[in-house]
Motif scaffolding. Structure first.
Motif, PDB file in Angstrom:
ATOM      1  N   LEU A  95       0.853   5.451   4.920  1.00  8.86           N
ATOM      2  CA  LEU A  95      -0.500   5.746   5.371  1.00  8.86           C
ATOM      3  C   LEU A  95      -0.670   5.609   6.878  1.00  8.86           C
ATOM      4  O   LEU A  95      -1.485   6.302   7.482  1.00  8.86           O
ATOM      5  N   VAL A  96       0.109   4.720   7.494  1.00  7.32           N
ATOM      6  CA  VAL A  96      -0.135   4.405   8.901  1.00  7.32           C
ATOM      7  C   VAL A  96       0.216   5.572   9.815  1.00  7.32           C
ATOM      8  O   VAL A  96      -0.216   5.614  10.976  1.00  7.32           O
ATOM      9  N   THR A  97       0.985   6.546   9.328  1.00  6.21           N
ATOM     10  CA  THR A  97       1.282   7.737  10.125  1.00  6.21           C
ATOM     11  C   THR A  97       0.177   8.782  10.011  1.00  6.21           C
ATOM     12  O   THR A  97       0.176   9.766  10.754  1.00  6.21           O
ATOM     13  N   LYS A  98      -0.757   8.569   9.089  1.00  9.56           N
ATOM     14  CA  LYS A  98      -1.806   9.554   8.851  1.00  9.56           C
ATOM     15  C   LYS A  98      -3.188   9.051   9.243  1.00  9.56           C
ATOM     16  O   LYS A  98      -4.080   9.851   9.531  1.00  9.56           O
ATOM     17  N   VAL A  99      -3.392   7.746   9.213  1.00  9.89           N
ATOM     18  CA  VAL A  99      -4.688   7.175   9.561  1.00  9.89           C
ATOM     19  C   VAL A  99      -4.481   6.107  10.627  1.00  9.89           C
ATOM     20  O   VAL A  99      -3.359   5.661  10.885  1.00  9.89           O
ATOM     21  N   ALA A 100      -5.569   5.688  11.245  1.00 17.19           N
ATOM     22  CA  ALA A 100      -5.497   4.655  12.265  1.00 17.19           C
ATOM     23  C   ALA A 100      -5.110   3.319  11.647  1.00 17.19           C
ATOM     24  O   ALA A 100      -5.319   3.075  10.456  1.00 17.19           O
ATOM     25  N   ALA A 101      -4.546   2.456  12.476  1.00 11.47           N
ATOM     26  CA  ALA A 101      -4.139   1.135  11.994  1.00 11.47           C
ATOM     27  C   ALA A 101      -5.348   0.284  11.619  1.00 11.47           C
ATOM     28  O   ALA A 101      -5.267  -0.538  10.698  1.00 11.47           O
TER      29      ALA A 101
END
Length: 491
Positions: free
Chosen positions: A336-342
């Motif tokens: 998920l972290v490659t698609k949404v903000a941390a």
């Protein structure tokens, strides 16, 4: 663990590795050993307490001594490895770690055990920094290095939870001393075979000076702070003047560290290092996140054995679902972290972690595993898994190539120091009423169980407060920026 120099700064004795799988396996085993020792001792603590006659207020030092030396010297050992050779420092750390493990295994009293654990932490600092620097130097930037770093990152998270399971197996089997003895052959064998597996590497520019004074002042100040916190709830009657003096001296040492950093030729923390908002927020949240994590492992192990009557083996096996769900959460977060903000991912993880700790806070003295403990473990474990990845990624967001090593060193130092300091604060709060509750229980079994439950409830509440504070600070301090691919790869 930190990556200390970018690839272009490596002065290696050999070209690209001919046996990348072997090199990766060797370095991961070395790192796994240091990660494992953060938590493997937790399940053995009640047995150690009985056999060595330790007080409950002394027990946290067995954990914090390791974490404080490891965290306090990460930045310095990384620079020593860059200058004098990463393989050389790796071998030094492996031998030091093995000998200290032997000392911990044969310890006959609290001083010997805690001292050996501190030396273990110093050896672990050499191992962790040198091993990861060797890993980044032996794998070219891109897919190969990203996969290698992914394996390393997965091991660091899994080892923390697997340690409590292995600790239960060893404590109930050959005995608690084997929690330490198991490191001796691994460390010595690793030091012997290192030249056969990995080439030497160092920074092409040898540093003329090292901020040894800064590292010593920082570590001494934090260790004294933790020790003084423990003295506030010591079983003995400690004079108020000694406690106040301890806090004052700790403050002076930490102030001396700040002054030293401003004047040092090669400071551990260069001026302006916290100029990026995401780096500042990530380091603050990492302290609270690891404070929650270590508090969970430490006090859940005591609660299951001293209140619920679990054996060390049963306690270790009780952590297996937690280990699995942490790995699942970390895997989900990595995608998920490659698609949404941390920020939203970290917010969700910390909220789940806090919820799980609040459930443990309400666990009764006759708690059933399936209905009381397992839900709390699964919720908090999922939260921890979801949190580990974005907090690392946030630390690297917007980092220039020549700052990656420093960013990695800072976030890992924050994690190690946060675990030790968080446990010290939680133990101080939880054990503050030990004398009062002991007098009230008066040796009556039912009252003793109730008193212990109250102590552990306070500890779980402290852990829940750490996670909640991390959640609030994430919402306030963490910028809403999508994580870059390079930040993800670095983490």
């Amino acid at each position: 663990m930190p990556v200390h120099e970018p690839l272009r700064d490596l002065g290696r004795d050999a070209a690209s590795p001919q046996r990348p799988g072997l090199i990766l396996a060797f370095l991961c085993v070395a790192g796994f050993m240091t990660f494992l020792d953060v938590s493997i001792v937790n399940v053995a603590l009640p047995t150690i307490e009985d056999e060595l006659g330790l007080s409950q207020t002394t027990l946290p030092y067995v954990v914090t001594a390791y974490g404080m030396l490891l965290g306090g010297f990460l930045l310095l050992t990384g620079r020593l490895a860059d200058a004098f050779g990463r393989r050389r420092m790796l071998r030094t750390g492996l031998v030091l770690f093995a000998l200290a493990s032997l000392g911990a295994g044969i310890a006959q009293n609290a001083a010997m055990l805690i001292g050996a654990r501190a030396v273990q932490g110093l050896g672990a600092a050499f191992i962790a920094t040198a091993a990861l620097s060797l890993l980044t130097g032996n794998f070219t930037e891109g897919a190969a290095r990203n996969k290698a770093l992914g394996a390393w990152g997965a091991l660091s998270g899994i080892a923390a939870v697997a340690g409590v399971t292995l600790g239960g197996l060893l404590t109930d089997g050959p005995g608690w001393r084997w929690v330490f003895f198991i490191n001796v052959p691994i460390g010595l064998l690793g030091a012997l075979v290192a030249p056969l597996v990995v080439a030497e590497s160092r920074s092409p520019e040898r540093r003329e000076s090292f901020d040894v004074a800064g590292a010593v002042l920082l570590t001494a100040g934090l260790v004294l702070l933790i020790f003084t916190l423990g003295r506030t709830v010591d079983d003995s009657d400690v004079p108020l003047g000694l406690v106040c003096g301890g806090f004052a001296l700790s403050a002076l040492l930490l102030a001396g560290f700040v002054l030293t950093e401003r004047r040092a030729k090669a400071p551990l923390l260069p001026p302006g290092v916290f100029g990026r908002k995401s780096l500042r927020a990530a380091n603050v949240v990492a302290v609270l996140l690891l404070g929650t994590c270590v508090t969970l492992f430490f006090f859940a192990s005591l609660f299951m054995q001293q209140v619920l009557g679990y054996s060390p083996l049963r306690t270790g096996l009780a952590y297996v679902p937690l280990a699995v769900i942490v790995a699942v959460g970390a895997g989900v977060a990595s995608q998920l972290v490659t698609k949404v903000a941390a920020k939203p991912l970290l917010t969700a993880g910390l909220a789940l972690t806090a919820a799980g700790m609040f459930l443990l806070w309400r666990a009764p003295s006759d708690a059933a595993y399936l209905t009381d403990l397992l839900p709390a473990f699964l919720i908090s474990g999922l939260g921890l898994g979801l949190s580990f990845v974005p907090v690392q990624v946030a630390a690297f967001a917007g980092t220039d190539e020549d700052e990656s090593g420093l960013s990695a060193g800072l976030i890992n130092t924050a994690q190690e120091v946060g675990g030790a300091l968080g446990l010290a604060v939680a133990a101080t709060y939880a054990f503050r009423r030990v004398a009062e509750l002991t007098a009230w229980a008066d040796g009556v079994p039912a009252r003793v169980t109730s008193a212990r439950t109250d102590v552990f409830h306070d500890a779980f509440l402290a852990g829940a407060c750490f996670a909640t504070a991390g959640l609030v600070l994430t919402l306030i301090l963490m910028p809403m920026s999508k994580s870059s691919a390079s930040a993800t790869a670095s983490a």
